[in-house]
Design a protein around this motif. Structure first.
Motif, PDB file in Angstrom:
ATOM      1  N   LEU A 141     -11.096  -5.066   0.361  1.00  0.00           N
ATOM      2  CA  LEU A 141     -11.520  -6.343  -0.225  1.00  0.00           C
ATOM      3  C   LEU A 141     -10.950  -6.347  -1.642  1.00  0.00           C
ATOM      4  O   LEU A 141     -11.627  -6.021  -2.610  1.00  0.00           O
ATOM      5  CB  LEU A 141     -13.048  -6.464  -0.203  1.00  0.00           C
ATOM      6  N   GLN A 142      -9.682  -6.696  -1.752  1.00  0.00           N
ATOM      7  CA  GLN A 142      -8.907  -6.400  -2.952  1.00  0.00           C
ATOM      8  C   GLN A 142      -9.375  -7.145  -4.195  1.00  0.00           C
ATOM      9  O   GLN A 142      -9.150  -6.690  -5.315  1.00  0.00           O
ATOM     10  CB  GLN A 142      -7.408  -6.673  -2.708  1.00  0.00           C
ATOM     11  N   ARG A 143     -10.035  -8.287  -4.028  1.00  0.00           N
ATOM     12  CA  ARG A 143     -10.442  -9.043  -5.223  1.00  0.00           C
ATOM     13  C   ARG A 143     -11.440  -8.269  -6.082  1.00  0.00           C
ATOM     14  O   ARG A 143     -11.547  -8.517  -7.280  1.00  0.00           O
ATOM     15  CB  ARG A 143     -11.028 -10.396  -4.814  1.00  0.00           C
ATOM     16  N   PHE A 155      -0.403 -14.940  -2.551  1.00  0.00           N
ATOM     17  CA  PHE A 155      -1.499 -13.999  -2.766  1.00  0.00           C
ATOM     18  C   PHE A 155      -1.007 -12.604  -3.129  1.00  0.00           C
ATOM     19  O   PHE A 155      -1.656 -11.892  -3.905  1.00  0.00           O
ATOM     20  CB  PHE A 155      -2.406 -13.950  -1.538  1.00  0.00           C
ATOM     21  N   LEU A 156       0.153 -12.190  -2.614  1.00  0.00           N
ATOM     22  CA  LEU A 156       0.652 -10.865  -2.961  1.00  0.00           C
ATOM     23  C   LEU A 156       1.096 -10.790  -4.415  1.00  0.00           C
ATOM     24  O   LEU A 156       0.986  -9.735  -5.047  1.00  0.00           O
ATOM     25  CB  LEU A 156       1.810 -10.484  -2.037  1.00  0.00           C
ATOM     26  N   SER A 157       1.612 -11.888  -4.940  1.00  0.00           N
ATOM     27  CA  SER A 157       1.976 -11.915  -6.360  1.00  0.00           C
ATOM     28  C   SER A 157       0.722 -11.936  -7.221  1.00  0.00           C
ATOM     29  O   SER A 157       0.597 -11.172  -8.190  1.00  0.00           O
ATOM     30  CB  SER A 157       2.831 -13.148  -6.658  1.00  0.00           C
ATOM     31  N   GLU A 179      -1.557  -6.284  -8.389  1.00  0.00           N
ATOM     32  CA  GLU A 179      -2.202  -5.208  -9.151  1.00  0.00           C
ATOM     33  C   GLU A 179      -3.490  -4.755  -8.476  1.00  0.00           C
ATOM     34  O   GLU A 179      -3.806  -3.552  -8.440  1.00  0.00           O
ATOM     35  CB  GLU A 179      -2.492  -5.674 -10.578  1.00  0.00           C
ATOM     36  N   ALA A 180      -4.251  -5.704  -7.911  1.00  0.00           N
ATOM     37  CA  ALA A 180      -5.508  -5.360  -7.241  1.00  0.00           C
ATOM     38  C   ALA A 180      -5.255  -4.532  -5.984  1.00  0.00           C
ATOM     39  O   ALA A 180      -5.985  -3.571  -5.700  1.00  0.00           O
ATOM     40  CB  ALA A 180      -6.277  -6.637  -6.888  1.00  0.00           C
ATOM     41  N   TYR A 181      -4.232  -4.896  -5.212  1.00  0.00           N
ATOM     42  CA  TYR A 181      -3.891  -4.120  -4.021  1.00  0.00           C
ATOM     43  C   TYR A 181      -3.524  -2.687  -4.392  1.00  0.00           C
ATOM     44  O   TYR A 181      -3.938  -1.725  -3.731  1.00  0.00           O
ATOM     45  CB  TYR A 181      -2.724  -4.766  -3.270  1.00  0.00           C
ATOM     46  N   VAL A 182      -2.748  -2.534  -5.448  1.00  0.00           N
ATOM     47  CA  VAL A 182      -2.345  -1.201  -5.895  1.00  0.00           C
ATOM     48  C   VAL A 182      -3.566  -0.413  -6.361  1.00  0.00           C
ATOM     49  O   VAL A 182      -3.748   0.764  -6.014  1.00  0.00           O
ATOM     50  CB  VAL A 182      -1.298  -1.300  -7.015  1.00  0.00           C
ATOM     51  N   THR A 183      -4.438  -1.059  -7.119  1.00  0.00           N
ATOM     52  CA  THR A 183      -5.608  -0.379  -7.669  1.00  0.00           C
ATOM     53  C   THR A 183      -6.560   0.074  -6.578  1.00  0.00           C
ATOM     54  O   THR A 183      -7.127   1.167  -6.646  1.00  0.00           O
ATOM     55  CB  THR A 183      -6.342  -1.288  -8.670  1.00  0.00           C
ATOM     56  N   GLU A 184      -6.766  -0.769  -5.543  1.00  0.00           N
ATOM     57  CA  GLU A 184      -7.681  -0.364  -4.481  1.00  0.00           C
ATOM     58  C   GLU A 184      -7.112   0.826  -3.702  1.00  0.00           C
ATOM     59  O   GLU A 184      -7.852   1.722  -3.287  1.00  0.00           O
ATOM     60  CB  GLU A 184      -7.997  -1.521  -3.541  1.00  0.00           C
ATOM     61  N   THR A 185      -5.785   0.838  -3.521  1.00  0.00           N
ATOM     62  CA  THR A 185      -5.159   1.969  -2.850  1.00  0.00           C
ATOM     63  C   THR A 185      -5.328   3.237  -3.670  1.00  0.00           C
ATOM     64  O   THR A 185      -5.675   4.307  -3.151  1.00  0.00           O
ATOM     65  CB  THR A 185      -3.661   1.691  -2.617  1.00  0.00           C
ATOM     66  N   GLU A 186      -5.095   3.140  -4.975  1.00  0.00           N
ATOM     67  CA  GLU A 186      -5.274   4.287  -5.861  1.00  0.00           C
ATOM     68  C   GLU A 186      -6.718   4.778  -5.836  1.00  0.00           C
ATOM     69  O   GLU A 186      -6.987   5.980  -5.894  1.00  0.00           O
ATOM     70  CB  GLU A 186      -4.850   3.925  -7.275  1.00  0.00           C
ATOM     71  N   HIS A 217       0.826  -1.211   0.000  1.00  0.00           N
ATOM     72  CA  HIS A 217       0.000   0.000   0.000  1.00  0.00           C
ATOM     73  C   HIS A 217       0.859   1.258   0.000  1.00  0.00           C
ATOM     74  O   HIS A 217       0.557   2.233  -0.700  1.00  0.00           O
ATOM     75  CB  HIS A 217      -0.937  -0.006   1.203  1.00  0.00           C
ATOM     76  N   LEU A 218       1.930   1.249   0.761  1.00  0.00           N
ATOM     77  CA  LEU A 218       2.801   2.419   0.837  1.00  0.00           C
ATOM     78  C   LEU A 218       3.419   2.728  -0.524  1.00  0.00           C
ATOM     79  O   LEU A 218       3.510   3.893  -0.935  1.00  0.00           O
ATOM     80  CB  LEU A 218       3.890   2.185   1.880  1.00  0.00           C
ATOM     81  N   GLY A 219       3.809   1.684  -1.227  1.00  0.00           N
ATOM     82  CA  GLY A 219       4.358   1.887  -2.565  1.00  0.00           C
ATOM     83  C   GLY A 219       3.350   2.508  -3.511  1.00  0.00           C
ATOM     84  O   GLY A 219       3.684   3.381  -4.318  1.00  0.00           O
ATOM     85  N   ALA A 220       2.091   2.063  -3.410  1.00  0.00           N
ATOM     86  CA  ALA A 220       1.039   2.616  -4.274  1.00  0.00           C
ATOM     87  C   ALA A 220       0.714   4.050  -3.896  1.00  0.00           C
ATOM     88  O   ALA A 220       0.510   4.912  -4.763  1.00  0.00           O
ATOM     89  CB  ALA A 220      -0.214   1.742  -4.179  1.00  0.00           C
TER      90      ALA A 220
END
Length: 440
Positions: free
Chosen positions: A164-166, A323-325, A329-336, A59-62
């Motif tokens: 809920l990143q999915r 799961f992180l791999s 992309e989903a984790y980054v997108t939800e943060t954005e 999340h911090l990276g995003a």
């Protein structure tokens, strides 16, 4: 006195949309693409991040790349991790104390990426300090505390987004779009599966709330996201096939394999299967059968290379095995997406209500497996009583509590314990709706 208690609940809920209002009112928000407003200069939104473990770093990276948002402080109990994260992403301040992030006068919003048992208290603290909140699921493992945390944010007028990143995965979003645009006709059956590459350690499973809470909850939420409607009841079963050491644990913690059938309106059904071990890699798929076709997702691979030999034809490598791999992309997108909501003061795409309903679904699955029967989701909702928006308890099984104080066990009554969120209040002020209720 009984009537007064009921009236209090009604007043707290004035103007709130039903928490079990059609899921599309919440889920459709997740399809938004990052579009930051640039027509006028704005001060950057300053954020803090609690937790510098794997999820916190993603999340911090995003956050660090999102326009209009700047991280200014991070925390972690092991302060060296916070220091490393601060150096890596150019964050000015770091600390071992989460409260220093929450009370920092320069912080506008807080990302909560700490262990689950701290989430609810940290959300409440953020609300008390006027900070917007992004929180990894779950809000809490206790239903009453979940309602309290949501109401704390809604009462304070701060945004709350649940991770809920999915819902932000491009594969599942494409299925959702096919349903919305009737590419496969009207939905008949929804199927999802989640199978991990290998089982977690005993220590992770013990006290984790069971397979429905720590694993199947994502799939249950996905069925609601794809159905675009709210569930009615669930039948769940579980068993142990992989790690026999967990069989001595209580309830669904003793399961490493489980299946659920969820009934939705209009005869739509959803089937979920989860298993803590898959010999062929991380298996994450969804399928929807409609009246004029079917759409399904495949697993995600590190590359598209294929091998052709006399004894094998197929992908050169296994699917992503972590799961992180798989969902990076989903984790980054939800943060954005939350950054966009903060910068543009737009709707949060995945609300506290979405997190609450996901928990209700997982608790109902757990109850169904334990009792061997269909469980209506209204049974779970009916266990919560709130004397005020931020003072809730589970009282359904307390025979000493006055009967009149027990909430009606109906799925539409969740709005009696949840206040409208800050985005809902923009449409019509709480005061206007209160006046409307009193004066007609």
């Amino acid at each position: 006195m009984v009537r007064l208690g009921s009236a209090l609940i009604a007043i707290f809920a004035v103007g709130s949309a039903s928490a079990f209002a059609p899921a599309s009112q919440h889920a459709v928000r997740s399809t938004h693409v990052l579009q930051m407003t640039t027509t006028e200069a704005k001060d950057p939104v300053k954020v803090g991040v609690i937790g510098c473990g794997r999820i916190g770093i993603v999340h911090l990276g995003a956050i660090n790349k999102a326009p209009g948002v700047v991280p200014i402080v991070v925390s972690n109990p092991t302060v060296s991790k916070a220091e490393d994260a601060a150096k890596k992403f150019g964050v000015a301040k770091f600390t071992s104390d989460a409260m220093e992030v929450i009370t920092d006068p320069d912080v506008d919003a807080v990302w909560i990426c700490s262990p689950s048992q701290f989430h609810a208290d940290q959300i409440k603290a953020c609300a008390a300090n006027g900070k917007h909140v992004f929180c990894e699921k779950p809000i809490a493992t206790d239903l009453a505390e979940t309602v309290e945390a949501i109401n704390a944010c809604n009462e304070a007028g701060v945004k709350l987004m649940i991770g809920l990143q999915r819902r932000f995965d491009p594969n599942f979003l494409r299925v959702r779009r096919a349903i919305e645009e009737k590419e496969v006709g009207d939905t008949i059956i929804i199927k999802t599966c989640s199978r991990d590459p290998s089982p977690p350690p005993y220590e992770y499973v013990k006290g984790g709330g069971g397979i429905f809470n720590d694993m199947a909850v994502h799939d249950l939420d996905m069925t609601r996201f794809l159905a675009g409607d709210d569930p009615i009841e669930i039948l769940a079963v579980g068993s142990c096939h992989i790690d026999k050491s967990i069989e001595d644990l209580p309830g669904s913690e003793a399961f490493d394999t489980a299946s659920c059938i969820v009934r939705y309106p209009n005869g739509v059904s959803a089937m979920v299967d989860v298993c803590r071990q898959s010999s062929y890699g991380y298996d994450q798929r969804a399928e929807v059968l409609g009246t004029s076709g079917m759409i399904a997702t495949d697993n995600v691979y590190p590359n598209t290379a294929k091998i052709y030999k006399n004894d094998y034809t197929g992908n050169a490598d296994m699917p992503f095995d972590f799961f992180l791999s798989r969902y990076f992309e989903a984790y980054v997108t939800e943060t954005e997406a939350f950054c966009e909501s903060l910068v543009n003061d737009s709707e949060v795409p995945c609300t506290g209500i979405d997190g609450l309903v996901a928990l209700v679904m997982s608790l109902a699955a757990d109850k169904s497996a334990a009792e061997g029967r269909w469980v209506k989701f209204s049974e779970i909702i009916g266990e919560v009583y709130c004397s005020s928006p931020t003072e809730c308890s589970l009282i359904a099984n307390d025979d000493m509590f006055p009967e009149g104080f027990k909430p009606v066990g109906d799925i539409t009554n969740l709005d009696k314990i949840v206040l409208p969120d800050v985005d809902q209040r923009k449409e019509e002020s709480f005061g206007d709706k209160l006046k409307s209720m009193i004066w007609g």
